[in-house]
Design a protein around this motif. Structure first.
Motif, short mmCIF file in Angstrom:
data_model
loop_
_atom_site.label_atom_id
_atom_site.label_comp_id
_atom_site.label_asym_id
_atom_site.label_seq_id
_atom_site.Cartn_x
_atom_site.Cartn_y
_atom_site.Cartn_z
N HIS A 67 0.53 2.09 2.31
CA HIS A 67 1.63 2.74 3.03
C HIS A 67 1.08 3.82 3.96
CE1 HIS A 67 4.13 1.04 -0.18
NE2 HIS A 67 3.27 1.56 -1.02
N ASP A 107 18.83 2.75 11.59
CA ASP A 107 18.23 2.64 10.26
C ASP A 107 17.45 1.34 10.25
OD1 ASP A 107 17.49 2.88 7.64
OD2 ASP A 107 19.50 2.64 6.81
N LEU A 109 14.71 -1.72 9.75
CA LEU A 109 14.09 -2.43 8.65
C LEU A 109 13.54 -3.75 9.17
CD1 LEU A 109 13.68 -2.83 5.49
CD2 LEU A 109 15.79 -4.15 5.62
N ASP A 122 6.23 -4.65 5.71
CA ASP A 122 7.52 -3.98 5.60
C ASP A 122 7.43 -2.75 6.49
OD1 ASP A 122 9.62 -2.26 4.86
OD2 ASP A 122 9.27 -2.49 2.72
N SER A 124 10.05 0.29 7.91
CA SER A 124 11.42 0.78 7.78
C SER A 124 11.49 2.29 7.97
CB SER A 124 11.98 0.44 6.40
OG SER A 124 11.28 1.13 5.39
N GLY A 126 13.91 3.86 6.13
CA GLY A 126 14.30 4.28 4.79
C GLY A 126 15.13 5.55 4.82
#
Length: 152
Positions: A67, A107, A109, A122, A124, A126
């Protein structure tokens, strides 16, 4: 997605190589969006591979979830996610889920996987109002220190 054959040998990669590769993937996405990564936010998470019934092999096989974030306003996130999506699709990824807004608010994603089914992306916003979060996750990998005969 073309899932890997469950009977094929696991890909062999040292943890340090897997982490370097994941870093390169997040850098690639940031370049696609023309944004900078917050290198102080890097969080690599290695875990043991778990079988269908919760069993854990003792041969060192692992997965990586890597991440990192970019500091971006909501408007910048929208532009960035569109560029990342276009870049990933151009380079052989399948976008499996995508959104830009929730209840008329930005938002973002994006879920994608590589057509070989070996890793997943992934991106995003969040809960973070001023951050875009990038995650690269691998399927189960075998450390290079284990011989290929131990995989069977």
């Amino acid at each position: 997605m073309n899932s890997p054959d469950p009977n094929e040998p696991l890909p062999v990669m040292a943890k340090s190589d897997a982490q370097a590769w994941a870093r390169q993937m997040t850098e690639y996405m940031a370049r696609s969006a023309d944004v900078a990564l917050d290198t102080g936010s890097v969080t690599p998470f290695f875990s043991n591979c778990e079988g269908r019934n919760g069993e854990v092999a003792t041969d060192g096989r692992y997965t990586l979830a890597y991440h990192v974030t970019s500091v971006l306003s909501r408007d910048q996130q929208l532009d960035a996610i569109r560029k990342i999506k276009a870049g990933l699709e151009k380079d052989g990824f399948t976008v499996t889920s995508y959104r830009e807004t929730v209840e008329n608010q930005t938002d973002v994603l994006l879920y994608a996987n590589h057509n070989e089914g070996r890793y997943f992306i992934d991106v995003s916003s969040g809960a973070a109002v001023d951050r875009l979060i990038y995650t690269v996750a691998t399927r189960c990998l075998m450390p290079s220190s284990v011989s290929s005969t131990a995989q069977h």
